[in-house]
Scaffold this active site. Sequence first.
Site, PDB file in Angstrom:
ATOM      1  CB  THR A   1      -1.426   8.836   8.164  1.00 10.31           C
ATOM      2  OG1 THR A   1      -2.441   8.217   8.964  1.00 10.31           O
ATOM      3  CG2 THR A   1      -2.028   9.971   7.368  1.00 10.31           C
ATOM      4  CB  CYS A   2       2.816   6.214   9.904  1.00  4.63           C
ATOM      5  SG  CYS A   2       3.655   6.129   8.337  1.00  4.63           S
ATOM      6  CG  ASP A   3      -2.462   7.226  14.374  1.00  3.42           C
ATOM      7  OD1 ASP A   3      -3.148   6.233  14.711  1.00  3.42           O
ATOM      8  OD2 ASP A   3      -2.169   8.143  15.163  1.00  3.42           O
ATOM      9  CB  SER A   4      -2.654   1.644  14.081  1.00  7.69           C
ATOM     10  OG  SER A   4      -2.662   2.147  15.391  1.00  7.69           O
TER      11      SER A   4
ATOM     12  CG  ASN B   1       2.640  10.112   8.424  1.00  7.51           C
ATOM     13  OD1 ASN B   1       1.884   9.160   8.309  1.00  7.51           O
ATOM     14  ND2 ASN B   1       3.575  10.146   9.348  1.00  7.51           N
TER      15      ASN B   1
END
Length: 377
Positions: A324-327, A367
Amino acid sequence: MATQRILDFLATRRPDGPCLVVDLDVVRENYLAFERALPDSKIYYAVKANPAPEILRLLASLGSSFDTASVAEIEMALDAGASADRISYGNTIKKERDIARAYALGIRLFAVDSIEEVEKVSRAAPGSKVFCRVLTDGAGAEWPLSRKFGCVPAMAVDVLRRAKQIGLDAYGVSFHVGSQQTDLAAWDRALGDARMVFKALADEGIVLRMVNMGGGFPTRYLRDVPEAQAYGQAIFSALRKHFGNRIPETIIEPGRGMVGNAGVIKSEVVLISKKADNDNVRWVYLDIGKFGGLAETMDEAIRYPLVTRHDGSETAPCVLAGPTCDSADVLYEKTPYPLPVSLTIGDEILIEGTGAYTTTYASVAFNGFEPLRAYVI
Ligand SMILES: *Cc1c(COP(=O)(O)O)cnc(C)c1O
């Protein structure tokens, strides 16, 4: 831990995308092992660990009772065939109208850890049995439960005294020594506290009858853990030590220990890359991460065993991350994970010991990724 049945299922069904496969035979063996290890204790399966209907139905048919945390979980246990007298509402934080709904469904056993909660129960579920949860420090647990639940033993005495005064059945004391607890002495310390509450109330003429010894029984991840039998013996000696010949009724509430080793997640390597040409750590991105069900990798607390088709060959440390696009969606970085050098994009990775605390922790559609799919076989 990936049983032959699970491997056969994956080989023939070839499900696309990440998924959990749970082998009911393993759940059955775990249940029977708990029964053998603690023959005098009632088993209340902690539904939150994995509420798949097939698992609940199997356990109900084996005679298990159920520890639930919400009206929805109570309904799941009832649907699975458990009668209301085999269900406890074990959450110490409940809305009064949910207590009333539970009472209407026939539930008569409630957890509390404060006078405020006892008063809710007395209004919404008059005459019910209550047990008071005492704090433990969670030492020795890989997934400690901190101070959120429970109160100090002296306050438990006040809570149960109040319960009795307002017409409830002051039934006993509970504790949870922290999840994935590998220190057998943890139960001894907690049972010592429980005994203090029993004693203080007995001196006032209030006789408690039950100790709920909670969950915490571990499953095997990367390190061996003691067998159920060893826990049984340690707990039985602690009960003898603190209660002598007057051992009360006891309950255990295994979650992780009941289903953890019964499940395997199949995932796929989406990308392997580096951040600079001279980096010696590769980043391996899977199609599942913290938001896909692996929330217990938070703070790298739970380290799952990973199986690849290259096992046995040379390995190098990798950072393991989700898609996913969460760090925050990084699984292991502080302590990199050794993976085969020959691992390539598209390879399948089996994540073992994932039968507990995965499907229910998966996000709905972060996402656009769908929640973790599960097959119970
Ligand atoms: C979560 C929970 C359990 C199960 O704990 P495990 O460590 O998974 O065995 C048992 N009892 C209560 C009250 C819980 O909240």
